[in-house]
Design a protein around this motif. Sequence first.
Motif, PDB file in Angstrom:
ATOM      1  N   TYR A   1       0.860  -1.172   0.000  1.00  0.00           N
ATOM      2  CA  TYR A   1       0.000   0.000   0.000  1.00  0.00           C
ATOM      3  C   TYR A   1       0.904   1.232   0.000  1.00  0.00           C
ATOM      4  O   TYR A   1       2.115   1.132   0.230  1.00  0.00           O
ATOM      5  N   SER A   2       0.320   2.390  -0.197  1.00  0.00           N
ATOM      6  CA  SER A   2       1.141   3.598  -0.248  1.00  0.00           C
ATOM      7  C   SER A   2       1.719   3.959   1.105  1.00  0.00           C
ATOM      8  O   SER A   2       2.634   4.757   1.206  1.00  0.00           O
ATOM      9  N   TYR A   3       1.197   3.391   2.167  1.00  0.00           N
ATOM     10  CA  TYR A   3       1.673   3.762   3.494  1.00  0.00           C
ATOM     11  C   TYR A   3       2.238   2.579   4.260  1.00  0.00           C
ATOM     12  O   TYR A   3       2.721   2.739   5.373  1.00  0.00           O
ATOM     13  N   THR A   4       2.151   1.369   3.720  1.00  0.00           N
ATOM     14  CA  THR A   4       2.658   0.211   4.448  1.00  0.00           C
ATOM     15  C   THR A   4       2.832  -0.952   3.490  1.00  0.00           C
ATOM     16  O   THR A   4       2.271  -0.965   2.401  1.00  0.00           O
ATOM     17  N   VAL A   5       3.630  -1.914   3.922  1.00  0.00           N
ATOM     18  CA  VAL A   5       3.714  -3.179   3.198  1.00  0.00           C
ATOM     19  C   VAL A   5       2.609  -4.080   3.722  1.00  0.00           C
ATOM     20  O   VAL A   5       2.450  -4.243   4.933  1.00  0.00           O
ATOM     21  N   ALA A   6       1.829  -4.636   2.819  1.00  0.00           N
ATOM     22  CA  ALA A   6       0.713  -5.477   3.241  1.00  0.00           C
ATOM     23  C   ALA A   6       1.212  -6.726   3.944  1.00  0.00           C
ATOM     24  O   ALA A   6       2.235  -7.292   3.563  1.00  0.00           O
ATOM     25  N   PRO A   7       0.508  -7.179   4.962  1.00  0.00           N
ATOM     26  CA  PRO A   7       0.895  -8.446   5.604  1.00  0.00           C
ATOM     27  C   PRO A   7       0.558  -9.608   4.676  1.00  0.00           C
ATOM     28  O   PRO A   7      -0.118  -9.451   3.656  1.00  0.00           O
ATOM     29  N   SER A   8       1.008 -10.786   5.043  1.00  0.00           N
ATOM     30  CA  SER A   8       0.709 -11.995   4.278  1.00  0.00           C
ATOM     31  C   SER A   8       0.292 -13.088   5.239  1.00  0.00           C
ATOM     32  O   SER A   8       0.641 -13.065   6.425  1.00  0.00           O
ATOM     33  N   VAL A   9      -0.440 -14.063   4.732  1.00  0.00           N
ATOM     34  CA  VAL A   9      -0.896 -15.170   5.547  1.00  0.00           C
ATOM     35  C   VAL A   9      -0.946 -16.421   4.673  1.00  0.00           C
ATOM     36  O   VAL A   9      -1.252 -16.345   3.477  1.00  0.00           O
ATOM     37  N   ALA A  10      -0.595 -17.569   5.261  1.00  0.00           N
ATOM     38  CA  ALA A  10      -0.611 -18.838   4.537  1.00  0.00           C
ATOM     39  C   ALA A  10      -1.117 -19.931   5.465  1.00  0.00           C
ATOM     40  O   ALA A  10      -0.721 -20.001   6.634  1.00  0.00           O
ATOM     41  N   ILE A  11      -1.987 -20.773   4.954  1.00  0.00           N
ATOM     42  CA  ILE A  11      -2.517 -21.900   5.723  1.00  0.00           C
ATOM     43  C   ILE A  11      -1.466 -23.008   5.757  1.00  0.00           C
ATOM     44  O   ILE A  11      -0.891 -23.363   4.730  1.00  0.00           O
ATOM     45  N   ARG A  12      -1.199 -23.539   6.940  1.00  0.00           N
ATOM     46  CA  ARG A  12      -0.167 -24.575   7.107  1.00  0.00           C
ATOM     47  C   ARG A  12      -0.737 -25.978   7.222  1.00  0.00           C
ATOM     48  O   ARG A  12      -0.087 -26.944   6.806  1.00  0.00           O
ATOM     49  N   ALA A  13      -1.910 -26.126   7.802  1.00  0.00           N
ATOM     50  CA  ALA A  13      -2.503 -27.462   7.944  1.00  0.00           C
ATOM     51  C   ALA A  13      -4.019 -27.325   8.045  1.00  0.00           C
ATOM     52  O   ALA A  13      -4.502 -26.480   8.807  1.00  0.00           O
ATOM     53  N   PRO A  14      -4.739 -28.130   7.281  1.00  0.00           N
ATOM     54  CA  PRO A  14      -4.264 -28.991   6.198  1.00  0.00           C
ATOM     55  C   PRO A  14      -3.590 -28.175   5.094  1.00  0.00           C
ATOM     56  O   PRO A  14      -3.834 -26.980   4.968  1.00  0.00           O
ATOM     57  N   ILE A  15      -2.776 -28.822   4.297  1.00  0.00           N
ATOM     58  CA  ILE A  15      -2.030 -28.117   3.260  1.00  0.00           C
ATOM     59  C   ILE A  15      -2.972 -27.725   2.131  1.00  0.00           C
ATOM     60  O   ILE A  15      -3.665 -28.573   1.569  1.00  0.00           O
ATOM     61  N   PRO A  16      -3.049 -26.431   1.777  1.00  0.00           N
ATOM     62  CA  PRO A  16      -3.949 -26.009   0.705  1.00  0.00           C
ATOM     63  C   PRO A  16      -3.417 -26.370  -0.672  1.00  0.00           C
ATOM     64  O   PRO A  16      -2.216 -26.507  -0.876  1.00  0.00           O
ATOM     65  N   SER A  17      -4.310 -26.531  -1.622  1.00  0.00           N
ATOM     66  CA  SER A  17      -3.936 -26.827  -2.998  1.00  0.00           C
ATOM     67  C   SER A  17      -5.040 -26.351  -3.928  1.00  0.00           C
ATOM     68  O   SER A  17      -6.236 -26.493  -3.615  1.00  0.00           O
ATOM     69  N   GLY A  18      -4.644 -25.777  -5.046  1.00  0.00           N
ATOM     70  CA  GLY A  18      -5.616 -25.380  -6.040  1.00  0.00           C
ATOM     71  C   GLY A  18      -6.061 -26.529  -6.909  1.00  0.00           C
ATOM     72  O   GLY A  18      -6.963 -26.372  -7.734  1.00  0.00           O
TER      73      GLY A  18
ATOM     74  N   PHE B   1     -12.417 -22.587   3.034  1.00  0.00           N
ATOM     75  CA  PHE B   1     -12.007 -21.734   4.153  1.00  0.00           C
ATOM     76  C   PHE B   1     -11.056 -20.663   3.634  1.00  0.00           C
ATOM     77  O   PHE B   1     -10.183 -20.939   2.793  1.00  0.00           O
ATOM     78  N   ALA B   2     -11.240 -19.420   4.124  1.00  0.00           N
ATOM     79  CA  ALA B   2     -10.363 -18.312   3.730  1.00  0.00           C
ATOM     80  C   ALA B   2      -9.965 -17.525   4.967  1.00  0.00           C
ATOM     81  O   ALA B   2     -10.752 -17.382   5.916  1.00  0.00           O
ATOM     82  N   VAL B   3      -8.754 -17.006   4.967  1.00  0.00           N
ATOM     83  CA  VAL B   3      -8.254 -16.213   6.086  1.00  0.00           C
ATOM     84  C   VAL B   3      -7.511 -14.998   5.537  1.00  0.00           C
ATOM     85  O   VAL B   3      -6.833 -15.079   4.497  1.00  0.00           O
ATOM     86  N   VAL B   4      -7.665 -13.846   6.217  1.00  0.00           N
ATOM     87  CA  VAL B   4      -7.035 -12.589   5.829  1.00  0.00           C
ATOM     88  C   VAL B   4      -6.309 -12.036   7.049  1.00  0.00           C
ATOM     89  O   VAL B   4      -6.827 -12.103   8.172  1.00  0.00           O
ATOM     90  N   ALA B   5      -5.112 -11.482   6.831  1.00  0.00           N
ATOM     91  CA  ALA B   5      -4.327 -10.888   7.924  1.00  0.00           C
ATOM     92  C   ALA B   5      -4.385  -9.363   7.842  1.00  0.00           C
ATOM     93  O   ALA B   5      -4.376  -8.787   6.745  1.00  0.00           O
ATOM     94  N   PHE B   6      -4.416  -8.698   9.022  1.00  0.00           N
ATOM     95  CA  PHE B   6      -4.424  -7.238   9.105  1.00  0.00           C
ATOM     96  C   PHE B   6      -3.224  -6.771   9.924  1.00  0.00           C
ATOM     97  O   PHE B   6      -2.866  -7.399  10.937  1.00  0.00           O
ATOM     98  N   ASP B   7      -2.598  -5.651   9.489  1.00  0.00           N
ATOM     99  CA  ASP B   7      -1.458  -5.117  10.241  1.00  0.00           C
ATOM    100  C   ASP B   7      -1.859  -3.898  11.058  1.00  0.00           C
ATOM    101  O   ASP B   7      -3.038  -3.511  11.102  1.00  0.00           O
ATOM    102  N   GLU B   8      -0.860  -3.259  11.694  1.00  0.00           N
ATOM    103  CA  GLU B   8      -1.115  -2.137  12.585  1.00  0.00           C
ATOM    104  C   GLU B   8      -1.721  -0.945  11.868  1.00  0.00           C
ATOM    105  O   GLU B   8      -2.491  -0.158  12.455  1.00  0.00           O
ATOM    106  N   ALA B   9      -1.378  -0.778  10.576  1.00  0.00           N
ATOM    107  CA  ALA B   9      -1.864   0.373   9.813  1.00  0.00           C
ATOM    108  C   ALA B   9      -3.224   0.119   9.193  1.00  0.00           C
ATOM    109  O   ALA B   9      -3.766   1.003   8.515  1.00  0.00           O
ATOM    110  N   GLY B  10      -3.770  -1.055   9.396  1.00  0.00           N
ATOM    111  CA  GLY B  10      -5.069  -1.376   8.849  1.00  0.00           C
ATOM    112  C   GLY B  10      -5.039  -2.029   7.493  1.00  0.00           C
ATOM    113  O   GLY B  10      -6.094  -2.334   6.931  1.00  0.00           O
ATOM    114  N   ALA B  11      -3.862  -2.234   6.938  1.00  0.00           N
ATOM    115  CA  ALA B  11      -3.751  -2.915   5.649  1.00  0.00           C
ATOM    116  C   ALA B  11      -3.992  -4.402   5.836  1.00  0.00           C
ATOM    117  O   ALA B  11      -3.659  -4.975   6.875  1.00  0.00           O
TER     118      ALA B  11
END
Length: 827
Positions: free
Chosen positions: A166-183, A270-280
């Motif tokens: 984002y223009s004011y922060t680097v967006a956080p990231s999140v990854a599911i570890r178990a069960p292992i996701p696959s497309g 199932f879906a998960v989203v991560a948020f950081d201190e700046a709201g991104a």
Amino acid sequence: MKLRPTPRVCNIRATSTGVLTERDSRVPVRSAQTFAIALSLASLAAAGCVQPVTGILNPNRRPSVEFTRAPIGADPSDPNFYAYRVFWSGDDPDGRVERYEYCIDPTASDSMWVKTERSEELIFFRATEPDGVPGPVPRSTSFHVLVLRAVDDDGAYSATKHRSFYSYTVAPSVAIRAPIPSGLLQAAIVPSVYVRWDGQDPDGQFHDKPVYYRHKLFSLDDPTNRILLADPDSLRRRDGPGGFAAWDSSGAESTFVRFTNLTPGRQYLFAVVAFDEAGAYSPVFSLFDNMLQMYVTYAATIGPRIHIFNTIIDFTYDSGGYTADPLRWVRIEAGTGSSLNVNWDAISSPGSAIESYRWAVDLRRLDDDTGRTDEVTDVQHWSRPSPLTTSCVFRGLPPGQHFLYIEATDNNGLSSLGVVEILMVAPTFENDLLVVDDTRMEPDKLAKDGTLDFYKSPWPSAAELDTFLYARGGVPWRATQEPAAGVLSPPGVFAGYAFDTLGTRLGLENPINAVKLSRLAQYRHVVWMVDRLAASYPDVMGIFPMPSLRFMSTPGRASSLGAYLGIGGRVWLCGGGAGTVVVDPYNSLRNDDTYGRVYSNSLGELVQGRVMYDAAHWQSAFTATIAHTFVVRAPRADQIAESPWTHDDTWTGGSLTAPDYRRLPTELRYRDPTLDPIPPTRFARQGSLYYRSSITCEYVIEPNDIEEDVDPSGPVISMASVLDTLYEARSILLRRTPAPTMTWYHGHQTNRFVFSGFAPWDFHRDDCIALTDFVLQDLWGLHRDPVSRSLFVSGTSPRPGTRAALRRAGPAVAAPVSRVARGALRR
């Protein structure tokens, strides 16, 4: 695939950090899936079309790339323009990284990749949708995605990595570890499941984790949700504008969620989203990272997969389940009078975790949950359930059949049962020596005229090896057409010792029944031979079946040799292929190259539970090489002979003193025409098949110091080396020179175990005899009756090249004896 005739120095890893070239060159984008498919097709085509070449043909391995640091901040000259300096690093395990390529905001139809050889870039982004909020740092409601990949020297692409800004922060990231996701595949789960994830915030002010997460479970039976499988990013467009307010929320430390009472036969997302201190928030939605497809199955079909292992067995069930059906029994043999140690763990079903284990021996009923009166001695009832109960040690089981029951239970309440059938064998050790011939030499064959055909492979054939090792001596060569010649056979290497022999191809082509502990336990000492050719045979049945030692060393098979070592039997393992067959079933391609295979502890190939690790105590790394190699007595052996050690011998209850290693030949000499004339089983023109210019040698390539307390009963710990190197291999063609190739372990864990990484019969007869006498007499204390060692006891040699010269030595009978009958004629 690539053939890598690499230079002598191998396993070099390179990271590209050179100057920028082709900075502005641009190539059309192709998806990672397209590159993967193309690479797979190219590999398959190469596998089918490449002609045989010298060396090992290994598939090219993809490079890898990772972001290492970002960002630096906004551009003050433009309130809607900002810059990040991004750092990355790459690696190619079998070559070098040629370049990197990155793309900003890729799309499926119109994206451009920028090539660079640098490992950092200052990248500028425009805030395309300024939010108008005043402040020292410009803000934007839009974001940008930077996608990075590495390209190796063969043109292979790494998996892509992405970072959102984002223009004011680097967006956080999140990854599911178990069960292992696959497309591509759905995770099979039970009605009660745990989903776990992990998040990162690369520019967090207080920590590097997101401050909270939002997650939601969607039913894929709803048509409005099935579109998410084709267009995962549509979920951001649908729920993102509201900040995912309708989703469930969890704190920074709550990186899991449990769902219960899911409906069997239904599909979920199932879906998960991560948020950081700046709201991104993490704006990239992917079925391989933060979205998980799940299919709910019935609980009865899934349970923990139990893994059982010790020095005798390494077995993992193919599936979970709770049944005592004999088809699921794990069968092993063990000796009475010694402790039996069994270890286990379990692999839980996707989304679950192991909660407890328990075990019992000779249960009367599986459903009898009566507690033990004593956790140590009352083994006929279930032990107390615990996640820490992962082994048992018991002794005193009487001879006969016994059953060990192991139960593993996960947090969903699903249990699986493992059943180990233990046949306890009472060792008698009534005989001195058994020689196990696990080689696969050239057998006798009949010519078209019905007579015995001549040998075409290098000496020895199977029958020639029998004669060389076991012949009584002084017996006419068989089927001689010139009886007056009276050519007599020389005594074999083992002549004069009280020994029996066991050939693993003597009607025992099924390796399961080839060498039983009940047979080995009749002997105090065992010499087990596996040649280099046998080490390469992978088939269980056929003309050249795999050696029995390889079969019992494969995953899921019980090792009678391991059981024999556990009851105190003494073993000499030799032949040039013995070490390989023990470890090769667990080989990892990661450390193999054109020079051959390497078996190491670091990659899990040479580990506890395998004979080379537990008995030979080669616990670092070893390999095998075919080369002109000098096998010489180790200088350290001479030093020990001058100042011999003495320590307690746990196996005899007395003390053990180092033998005089100077009794060993200084060097094992190759056969020479002046000392070793061609035997009457070969034509004179077959000298190249008899006189060797190279041998197979297994040898240690990393430091391998083994020390133990040599006085365990004393008040002071006395650490000393208990693995002596008897012979070293020396050659410029070896990975390491000099390198230990014959060792003797004399510690407390196994009883005087000897290993030779070469075939003793490859050398001059006198040296082979001297080496054998040293092991059997000096190391093991066996007795040998006097034997005359004349090469030809009497008579003259038959005319070379005649059919009369092509018969094995043995009892004086008129007709040749079939190869099948060899076992009865060895004494």
